[in-house]
Design an enzyme around this catalytic site. Structure first.
Site, PDB file in Angstrom:
ATOM      1  N   LYS A  62      -6.002  98.174   8.607  1.00 21.45           N
ATOM      2  CA  LYS A  62      -7.224  98.335   9.717  1.00 21.45           C
ATOM      3  C   LYS A  62      -6.877  97.434  10.907  1.00 21.45           C
ATOM      4  CE  LYS A  62     -10.078 101.443   8.075  1.00 21.45           C
ATOM      5  NZ  LYS A  62     -10.202 102.553   8.435  1.00 21.45           N
ATOM      6  N   GLU A  85     -18.207  99.325  13.923  1.00 18.98           N
ATOM      7  CA  GLU A  85     -18.966  99.589  12.825  1.00 18.98           C
ATOM      8  C   GLU A  85     -17.984  99.480  11.643  1.00 18.98           C
ATOM      9  OE1 GLU A  85     -16.905 101.563  14.554  1.00 18.98           O
ATOM     10  OE2 GLU A  85     -15.744 102.209  12.771  1.00 18.98           O
ATOM     11  N   SER A  90      -2.358 101.656   1.711  1.00 20.04           N
ATOM     12  CA  SER A  90      -3.280 101.230   2.870  1.00 20.04           C
ATOM     13  C   SER A  90      -3.921  99.959   2.733  1.00 20.04           C
ATOM     14  CB  SER A  90      -4.231 102.371   3.311  1.00 20.04           C
ATOM     15  OG  SER A  90      -5.015 102.778   2.447  1.00 20.04           O
TER      16      SER A  90
END
Ligand SMILES: Cc1ncc(COP(=O)(O)O)c(C=O)c1O
Lengths: 262, 393
Positions: free
Chosen positions: B89, B111, B377
């Protein structure tokens, strides 16, 4: 754009000298069968336009009051099939312009063409679909709306450039929805200088369409401020609040509208 | 590129910018500027430097020998779990915060679902000295408490989204409402390849560093930059978009996306959007969406908060629609077992989101000569409580 149909919206603005009051409420709220009676009471009380909200699970442009009414209407079982069924007798009961307002996804699922047919069949005059962008409207929706005599209402805000306001005006045949401030829907108690100068600026642009000010109109004071430089105003959240606490809809709606219009 | 966004912001019939007029100037400002900003040498220099010195890139490409033996293929792991903050991210939040600065914004909103994107946003805001507000569903705040506290330690304000189902979808609604109310000084850092154009394209570009590195690393390791398969999990789809990016036009590379099936695709408690969704509009784009026949958005379910979203990015809707990417799904149970297997086989506890991608190893017909890259990830630290409650290890 040429004026193709004179519908109730055009007729209203052509004939009215007074400031126009448009009132929003959510279909199926507070009770599932209130839709038509609320519209009827509004007309009787002196409202000039009614906007009926089609509830959606994710109303991103709305503040807490209208979010809550959307949720309750959905919990009550409201959907477009049922709404159009309730509106079958609309034109036996209501003669003022009626606009449907809501988000685009339920309309897409119902079918855009079929939605427009249903609107025409029950006597709806216009649509406000805040998350339908102008570019998509012009390429994919405009001709269908027009075929069924539906006027699309665009929003402008204090951040909208003059160029874009002109484009909106060019592509409008009805009225422009002038969002009062950078905000989601919700009642506020008064307008500041910034908003007043925005109302004046738009008024000074001499658009071909009338503009109604919406978002934050809650009482006589805000109605007067908003309409000093516009053709009228739209009330939503304040009316929803009234509905949610009313135990005599007809009487309370009458008082509400009279107090607003003075 | 055949699968990139067109000038109107569409991937085939998906995408666009279905936003209320209140957000038009903000989104237009981004659309007009993002390509020139991220293409500038200034930007590239700062972005590359931070990815290298702060995030720790390039992340390793690791040949997982025991897993390779078990599944009879050459299996490489792209170690995004080793990024600072623990997941891919941060590649995106680094890119967007530099962009926000160049646009003169002073405040950041985001968010978050699992809290990984929230943490990655709070982190870059601390780094740049910018004010940060993160919206998070009230229910997610309860189930991802360590990440809530991480964000607070980093100086962010975490605001509970109490509307609707109180999860990621509602946090996104609240962030959009905040942006409507603060249009001029605030940039909204969206955490996946979702939202109105140009977000999906912008986020995919920031995450494309993953596939760029895979190509270089694989070439060094095997002599060819092209694997036979790339596997990635899909929530909104940012890690998958990043891992697929430079391979999309090479049809010889099989791209496999794994969605969260929750308790099973037919169970009524699932987040497998391509299996259950229909075209619709949510959060600013036309995409595949889990919804009722009346067009109301359905609440998804997955054990993994980061995959618990009722839509997918429009790029993935298009990749699914065209058949370019094969979409599989994995249940909670399959994913948890795969997570534990990876822990035992390779000594890596994956994020539960990432564990979903590993389930594809059992479902694909692999041969010993196949080179497979799995995008790992994120790491499982944030999911310890879920692993403990699962208990079967
Ligand atoms: C480790 C990890 N992987 C995957 C995801 C899913 O997001 P996306 O599909 O955008 O990669 C998340 C989201 O929180 C995550 O934390």
């Amino acid at each position: 754009m040429k004026v193709t149909h004179m519908n109730r919206i055009n007729t209203l603005f052509a004939n009215t000298r007074q400031k126009v009051l448009s009132v929003y409420f959510t279909a199926g709220f507070p009770n599932i069968d209130d839709t038509l009676s609320v519209a009827k009471h509004l007309e009787k009380a002196g409202a000039d336009i009614v906007e009926i909200g089609m509830p959606f699970s994710d109303p991103v442009a709305d503040g807490p009051t209208i979010q809550e009414s959307n949720k309750q209407a959905l919990d009550n079982g409201m959907n477009l099939e049922l709404l159009f069924k309730q509106l079958e007798k609309l034109r036996d009961n209501v003669s003022i312009p009626v606009i449907l307002m809501g988000y685009i996804n339920p309309v897409i699922q119902y079918g855009v063409e079929r939605f427009c047919q249903s609107c025409e069949a029950v006597g709806v005059d216009g649509l406000i679909l805040p998350d339908l962008p102008m570019a998509e409207y012009l390429t994919e929706y405009h001709s269908t709306f027009e075929k069924h005599g539906l006027k699309n209402v665009f929003l402008i805000t204090p951040q909208t450039s003059e160029d874009r306001i002109k484009t909106v005006d060019d592509n409008t045949d009805g009225f422009i929805y002038m969002v009062s401030s950078a905000s989601t829907t919700g009642a506020q108690s008064s307008f500041g200088d910034e908003q007043k100068s925005y109302f004046e600026k738009v008024n000074g642009m001499e658009l071909k369409n009338p503009a109604l000010v919406g978002f934050g109109i809650s009482n006589r004071t805000t109605f007067e401020q908003a309409t000093a430089y516009s053709a009228g105003a739209i009330v939503g959240s304040a009316f929803i609040k009234l509905l949610s606490k009313s135990d005599d809809l007809e009487n309370d709606i009458n008082t509400f509208v009279k107090e607003l219009k003075g | 590129m055949k699968y990139s966004v067109d000038e109107n912001g569409y991937y085939g019939k998906f995408g666009g910018a279905y936003i209320p007029e209140m957000l038009y100037p903000n989104v237009e400002e981004l659309k007009e500027n993002y390509l020139s900003i991220i293409g500038s040498s200034d930007f590239k220099e700062e972005f590359d430097k931070l990815l290298r010195d702060y995030v720790g890139r390039p992340t390793p490409l690791f040949l997982a020998e025991r897993l390779s033996q078990k599944y009879e293929a050459q299996i490489y792991l792209k170690r995004e779990d080793l990024c600072h903050t623990g997941a891919h991210k941060v590649n995106n939040t680094i890119g967007q915060i530099i962009l926000a600065k160049k646009l003169g914004k002073q405040k950041i909103i985001a968010e978050t679902g699992a809290g990984q994107h929230g943490v990655a946003t709070a982190t870059v805001c601390a780094l740049m000295g910018m004010e940060c507000i993160v919206y998070m569903g009230k229910i997610d705040m309860e189930r991802q408490r360590p990440n809530v506290e991480r964000m607070r330690i980093l100086g962010a304000r975490v605001v509970p989204a109490t509307s609707g189902s109180q999860t990621l979808k509602d946090a996104t609604n609240e962030a959009m409402r905040h942006w409507i109310n603060h249009p001029t000084d605030t940039h909204y850092i969206i955490g996946s390849v979702v939202g109105p154009h140009p977000y999906p394209d912008m986020v995919a570009k920031f995450q494309s560093v993953i596939s760029e590195e895979i190509m270089n690393q694989l070439e060094a390791a095997t002599g060819s930059p092209y694997p036979d398969y790339i596997l990635a999990c899909v929530g909104g789809g940012s890690n998958a978009a990043g891992a697929f990016y430079h391979f999309m036009d090479n049809e010889k590379v099989n791209l496999v996306a794994v969605e969260a099936a929750g308790h099973g695709v037919g169970s009524g408690e699932s987040a497998a959007t391509t299996a259950l969704g229909k075209p619709g509009v949510l959060h600013g784009s036309k995409t595949l969406l889990m919804q009722t026949k009346d067009g109301q958005v359905v609440e998804p379910y997955s054990i993994s908060a980061g995959l618990d979203y009722p839509g997918i990015g429009p790029i993935h809707a298009h990749l699914f629609d065209t058949g370019r990417v094969q979409f599989l799904n994995a249940t909670d149970e399959e994913a948890m077992n795969a997570g534990i297997e990876l822990s035992r086989q390779e000594g890596i506890i994956p994020a539960i989101e990432s564990a979903h991608a590993f389930v594809a190893l059992q479902k694909l017909d692999l041969t010993p000569n196949d080179t497979v890259v799995i995008n790992l990830s994120g790491r499982g630290d944030k999911d310890l409580e879920t692993y403990i409650q699962w208990g079967k290890y």
